[in-house]
Write a protein that holds these residues in place. Structure first.
Motif, PDB file in Angstrom:
ATOM      1  N   LEU A 101      10.824  48.610  34.091  1.00 55.42           N
ATOM      2  CA  LEU A 101      11.862  49.438  34.692  1.00 55.42           C
ATOM      3  C   LEU A 101      13.213  49.364  33.974  1.00 55.42           C
ATOM      4  O   LEU A 101      13.869  50.402  33.790  1.00 55.42           O
ATOM      5  N   PRO A 102      13.668  48.173  33.539  1.00 50.96           N
ATOM      6  CA  PRO A 102      14.965  48.146  32.853  1.00 50.96           C
ATOM      7  C   PRO A 102      14.995  49.035  31.610  1.00 50.96           C
ATOM      8  O   PRO A 102      15.954  49.788  31.411  1.00 50.96           O
ATOM      9  N   PHE A 103      13.945  48.996  30.809  1.00 49.62           N
ATOM     10  CA  PHE A 103      13.920  49.840  29.611  1.00 49.62           C
ATOM     11  C   PHE A 103      13.866  51.316  29.977  1.00 49.62           C
ATOM     12  O   PHE A 103      14.587  52.137  29.396  1.00 49.62           O
ATOM     13  N   GLU A 104      13.029  51.671  30.961  1.00 47.80           N
ATOM     14  CA  GLU A 104      12.928  53.075  31.348  1.00 47.80           C
ATOM     15  C   GLU A 104      14.266  53.591  31.862  1.00 47.80           C
ATOM     16  O   GLU A 104      14.663  54.732  31.575  1.00 47.80           O
ATOM     17  N   PHE A 105      14.968  52.766  32.627  1.00 46.06           N
ATOM     18  CA  PHE A 105      16.273  53.157  33.150  1.00 46.06           C
ATOM     19  C   PHE A 105      17.268  53.341  32.017  1.00 46.06           C
ATOM     20  O   PHE A 105      17.934  54.387  31.915  1.00 46.06           O
ATOM     21  N   MET A 106      17.377  52.354  31.142  1.00 46.74           N
ATOM     22  CA  MET A 106      18.367  52.405  30.067  1.00 46.74           C
ATOM     23  C   MET A 106      18.028  53.468  29.032  1.00 46.74           C
ATOM     24  O   MET A 106      18.919  54.061  28.415  1.00 46.74           O
ATOM     25  N   LEU A 107      16.741  53.741  28.840  1.00 47.90           N
ATOM     26  CA  LEU A 107      16.318  54.785  27.919  1.00 47.90           C
ATOM     27  C   LEU A 107      16.962  56.116  28.286  1.00 47.90           C
ATOM     28  O   LEU A 107      17.322  56.914  27.414  1.00 47.90           O
TER      29      LEU A 107
ATOM     30  N   LEU B 194      25.941  55.816  20.578  1.00 55.11           N
ATOM     31  CA  LEU B 194      25.348  57.148  20.640  1.00 55.11           C
ATOM     32  C   LEU B 194      24.793  57.570  19.287  1.00 55.11           C
ATOM     33  O   LEU B 194      23.764  58.223  19.198  1.00 55.11           O
ATOM     34  N   ARG B 195      25.498  57.182  18.227  1.00 50.47           N
ATOM     35  CA  ARG B 195      25.034  57.541  16.886  1.00 50.47           C
ATOM     36  C   ARG B 195      23.748  56.794  16.534  1.00 50.47           C
ATOM     37  O   ARG B 195      22.868  57.343  15.867  1.00 50.47           O
ATOM     38  N   TYR B 196      23.652  55.554  16.983  1.00 51.79           N
ATOM     39  CA  TYR B 196      22.456  54.749  16.709  1.00 51.79           C
ATOM     40  C   TYR B 196      21.738  54.455  18.032  1.00 51.79           C
ATOM     41  O   TYR B 196      21.460  53.307  18.370  1.00 51.79           O
ATOM     42  N   LEU B 197      21.455  55.539  18.761  1.00 51.47           N
ATOM     43  CA  LEU B 197      20.930  55.390  20.116  1.00 51.47           C
ATOM     44  C   LEU B 197      19.589  54.673  20.146  1.00 51.47           C
ATOM     45  O   LEU B 197      19.349  53.841  21.029  1.00 51.47           O
ATOM     46  N   ASN B 198      18.705  54.963  19.214  1.00 53.07           N
ATOM     47  CA  ASN B 198      17.401  54.297  19.201  1.00 53.07           C
ATOM     48  C   ASN B 198      17.557  52.783  19.094  1.00 53.07           C
ATOM     49  O   ASN B 198      16.844  52.026  19.768  1.00 53.07           O
ATOM     50  N   ASN B 199      18.472  52.349  18.247  1.00 49.74           N
ATOM     51  CA  ASN B 199      18.701  50.911  18.092  1.00 49.74           C
ATOM     52  C   ASN B 199      19.231  50.289  19.380  1.00 49.74           C
ATOM     53  O   ASN B 199      18.834  49.178  19.756  1.00 49.74           O
TER      54      ASN B 199
END
Length: 395
Positions: free
Chosen positions: A325-331, A383-388
């Motif tokens: 859940l934490p990753f899904e939320f922050m994603l 925001l520029r390196y959002l995946n990271n």
């Protein structure tokens, strides 16, 4: 410490609820598209497009979800695809009437339909508006013939402009989807596209960087795309032009005039709930003690057969493990330029913020997360390196 039950959470209130409807057909499959869409050829689809049959399947699909949402109001509807504007106005009216009869739809709910310029007709759009569609998202991608040909689009630049003009006559809100980083695109070509889009003064713009997605024609036969530095220069130019024109970037790829943000998509990014009906549709439904994910049969024919024979087309319906859940939320929430209040984490996941305290600290130390303790918000660098940034919450 997480609950001994890997799926158990504790929600004191349920989040807002939306409805997503998937229409899986289009006139032509674009070479960059990885969405669940199937090409109609000469009006007869190889996988069996029957408007009346599909609409009935959607209605039956929705009915299976009603016990899961009793007492809850639906705040927005989004009809995506594919190309939903291939539906007849009568079919759209039948579908929306059936939805209103079955769910508690907010009186002024945002109801969005995706449309491609090649399928835009004045009479049809008037019918969609009469049926209740009040927001249209047009898949323009570019206003330049050369770029549209390189993307495999079926419309040309003049048809794109005509479609925007027609949409603005019939709908309260219009979004234009544009792409950048296109084959052989230069700064000047990108500028021409943005300036043309801005000339229409639509309330909302979406701007996506073309990426080569797996299992697409472009992934197997990649076109020559601008380099990273060129793409960055195009993005900065676009951002400057849109900001000067009065559009605010409120999400990674979304820009809006004042109070014109897409309510449906904001609900996704704030980790709200949504029913997903239609072939391949995904859904997220919260309960006081769990948060579930649903996935439906992907192929249109298999989807309709499942509805007709079994009464539902679910291939997955399970609680999200609390560890995920934490990753899904922050994603989702980190895509928002202004982020969300820190308290939203516990409100939407049912977990204490302490479970990600180390992750938050790491992200702040890397300069990717704003240090304001009252906000969960990416920095400009984040925001520029959002995946990271998002990856820091995988653990």
């Amino acid at each position: 410490m997480l609950s001994s039950n890997p799926n158990k959470v504790s929600l004191t209130a349920l989040p807002p609820l939306a409805l997503y409807i998937h229409f899986p057909w289009c006139e032509k499959k674009c070479p960059y598209c990885d969405f669940n869409s199937h090409q109609i050829k000469n009006g007869i689809d190889k996988v069996g497009f029957d408007e009346a049959r599909y609409i009935q399947a959607l209605i039956s699909d929705l009915e299976t979800e009603l016990p899961n949402i009793w007492g809850r109001q639906v705040h927005s509807i989004f009809i995506g695809g594919g190309t939903p504007s291939l539906l007849s106005a009568q079919g759209m009216d039948q579908l929306l009437c059936a939805i209103r009869a079955r769910v508690n739809l907010e009186p002024d709910a945002e109801i969005t339909m995706e449309a491609n310029p090649g399928s835009v007709e004045t009479e049809r759009f008037a019918g969609f508006a009469k049926a209740g569609i009040n927001r249209v998202s047009l898949g323009i991608q570019s206003f330049q013939d050369e770029q549209l040909i390189s993307l495999g689009r079926i419309h040309n630049g003049e048809e794109a402009k005509r479609a925007v003009a027609i949409a603005l006559k019939h709908f309260n809100s219009v979004n234009l989807d544009l792409m950048y980083g296109l084959p052989q695109q230069t700064l000047e070509k990108a500028r021409n596209d943005i300036e043309t889009a801005l000339s229409f003064k639509t309330p909302h713009l979406s701007l996506y960087n073309l990426t080569l997605e797996p299992n697409t024609y472009f992934a197997n036969f990649p076109p020559q795309l601008p380099g990273d530095d060129e793409v960055d220069a195009i993005f900065e130019q676009n951002l400057d032009l849109m900001t000067k024109a009065g559009y605010q970037r409120y999400e990674v790829s979304a820009y809006a005039q004042n109070n014109q943000e897409c309510k449906h998509n904001l609900n996704y990014w704030r980790f709200g709930d949504y029913i997903g009906i239609g072939a391949g549709a995904h859904g997220k439904i919260s309960y006081p003690d769990r948060i579930t994910r649903q996935v439906r049969e992907r192929h249109p024919e298999t989807y309709m057969q499942a509805i007709e024979s079994k009464g539902n087309a679910l291939i997955e319906n399970q609680a999200i493990p609390t560890a995920d859940l934490p990753f899904e939320f922050m994603l989702n929430v980190l895509r928002l330029k202004d982020g969300v209040n820190t308290s939203t984490f516990s409100e939407r996941t049912g977990l204490p913020l302490s479970v990600i305290s180390q992750n938050l600290s790491n992200a702040s130390q890397k300069g990717l997360l704003d240090e304001n303790p009252a906000k969960l918000k990416a920095t400009d660098r984040g925001l520029r390196y959002l995946n990271n940034l998002q990856e820091l919450f995988l653990s």
